[in-house]
Design an enzyme around this catalytic site. Structure first.
Site, PDB file in Angstrom:
ATOM      1  N   GLY A  30     -45.759 -55.112   8.134  1.00  0.00           N
ATOM      2  CA  GLY A  30     -46.321 -55.032   6.786  1.00  0.00           C
ATOM      3  C   GLY A  30     -46.314 -53.611   6.277  1.00  0.00           C
ATOM      4  N   ALA A  31     -45.243 -52.880   6.618  1.00  0.00           N
ATOM      5  CA  ALA A  31     -45.219 -51.433   6.414  1.00  0.00           C
ATOM      6  C   ALA A  31     -45.016 -51.019   4.966  1.00  0.00           C
ATOM      7  CB  ALA A  31     -44.114 -50.810   7.269  1.00  0.00           C
ATOM      8  N   VAL A  34     -43.636 -62.056  10.373  1.00  0.00           N
ATOM      9  CA  VAL A  34     -44.579 -62.088  11.503  1.00  0.00           C
ATOM     10  C   VAL A  34     -44.899 -63.500  11.981  1.00  0.00           C
ATOM     11  CG1 VAL A  34     -45.627 -59.851  11.018  1.00  0.00           C
ATOM     12  CG2 VAL A  34     -46.551 -61.907   9.923  1.00  0.00           C
ATOM     13  N   ASN A  58     -50.153 -54.819  11.354  1.00  0.00           N
ATOM     14  CA  ASN A  58     -50.846 -54.673  10.083  1.00  0.00           C
ATOM     15  C   ASN A  58     -50.627 -55.844   9.134  1.00  0.00           C
ATOM     16  OD1 ASN A  58     -52.004 -53.079   7.674  1.00  0.00           O
ATOM     17  ND2 ASN A  58     -49.863 -53.382   7.061  1.00  0.00           N
ATOM     18  N   TYR A  62     -58.715 -66.824   5.614  1.00  0.00           N
ATOM     19  CA  TYR A  62     -58.474 -65.405   5.897  1.00  0.00           C
ATOM     20  C   TYR A  62     -59.561 -64.856   6.819  1.00  0.00           C
ATOM     21  CZ  TYR A  62     -57.899 -60.379   5.042  1.00  0.00           C
ATOM     22  OH  TYR A  62     -57.728 -59.019   5.197  1.00  0.00           O
ATOM     23  N   ALA A  83     -61.488 -66.490   8.918  1.00  0.00           N
ATOM     24  CA  ALA A  83     -61.348 -67.071  10.256  1.00  0.00           C
ATOM     25  C   ALA A  83     -60.219 -66.404  11.030  1.00  0.00           C
ATOM     26  CB  ALA A  83     -61.101 -68.577  10.141  1.00  0.00           C
ATOM     27  N   LYS A 139     -59.092 -63.358  10.686  1.00  0.00           N
ATOM     28  CA  LYS A 139     -59.441 -61.997  11.057  1.00  0.00           C
ATOM     29  C   LYS A 139     -60.464 -61.977  12.192  1.00  0.00           C
ATOM     30  CE  LYS A 139     -56.771 -59.576   8.356  1.00  0.00           C
ATOM     31  NZ  LYS A 139     -55.803 -58.580   8.871  1.00  0.00           N
TER      32      LYS A 139
END
Length: 249
Positions: free
Chosen positions: A12-13, A63, A89, A155, A157, A159
């Protein structure tokens, strides 16, 4: 901060927090493979950092796909050697009403966000463990600690699961020279905030933060750099909170 320039990979750069992380690691002297779902953006960031391509490169990485992690590992290893720093990320952020959240949407966000960490730690962690050294940093979130707010139950959950995966891999890899840690940011001054919060409500949102303002994403890059340093060998399985006092423990 690290005595020896390393080889870093960031998922996610190309946008938001990822770019701040990439720029800090590059500034520290590390070679950086910028990976993103958008390869054009990843390549553009790498060219901006180093037009020669000697210390920065960009590739596509979804990912949700193990093959993409395997390919990224092969690319960086062939180009520079075994990576020493992995920053997981990338994540899908999607706001949703909890009580009407569709099961398919819940599963999709949970799967992508947790798979991103699981596969990153598994694929790159194995390579680092074989080499006897590595630093893995997983981007968690305040939402995974306090139950979330506007970001949606899926989201939050995902994380929360990332915090557990960080501990699981930290235990697994500690004896082989690889540390695994998480960073849990609260709301930061990033484009996504300005896209999702109407301008007239920004002040009200900031007023709910005990320190009175959004976080500086460049500081997250500093925290990543610290955890990625050689001297951070005694920190593993930890979560570093950067949330302006919204969640204290």
């Amino acid at each position: 901060m690290s005595h020896t320039p390393g080889i870093a990979v960031v998922t996610g750069a190309a946008g938001g927090m990822g770019e701040h992380i990439v720029r800090r690691l590059f500034a520290d002297g590390h070679r950086v493979l910028c990976t993103d779902l958008d390869p054009t953006a990843a390549e553009a960031l790498a060219r901006d950092l180093d037009p020669s391509g000697e210390r920065a490169a960009g590739v596509r990485l979804d990912v949700a796909q193990r093959d993409d992690f395997d390919a990224a590992l092969a690319t960086v290893t062939e180009r520079w050697g075994t990576p020493t720093i992995m920053v997981n990320n990338a994540a899908v952020t999607q706001a949703a009403d909890l009580m009407t959240l569709d099961a398919a949407d819940f599963s999709r966000v949970l799967d992508i966000n947790t798979s991103a960490i699981f596969l990153g730690c598994q694929v790159f962690g194995a390579a680092m463990a074989d080499a006897g050294y590595g630093r893995i940093i997983n981007m968690a979130s305040l939402a995974g600690q306090n139950g979330g707010t506007a970001t949606g139950g899926h989201y939050a959950a995902s994380k929360g699961a990332i915090l557990t995966l960080t501990k699981v891999f930290a235990r697994e890899l500690a004896s082989r020279g690889v540390t695994v840690n998480a960073i849990s940011p609260g709301p930061h001054d990033l484009p996504i905030i300005h896209r999702t919060v109407p301008a007239e409500k920004l002040d009200a949102v900031q007023a709910t933060i005990p320190v009175g303002h959004f976080g500086d994403p460049a500081f997250i890059g500093d925290v990543v750099a610290l955890l990625a340093s050689e001297r951070a060998a005694f920190v593993t399985g930890a979560c570093w909170d950067v949330n302006g006092g919204l969640y204290v423990r």
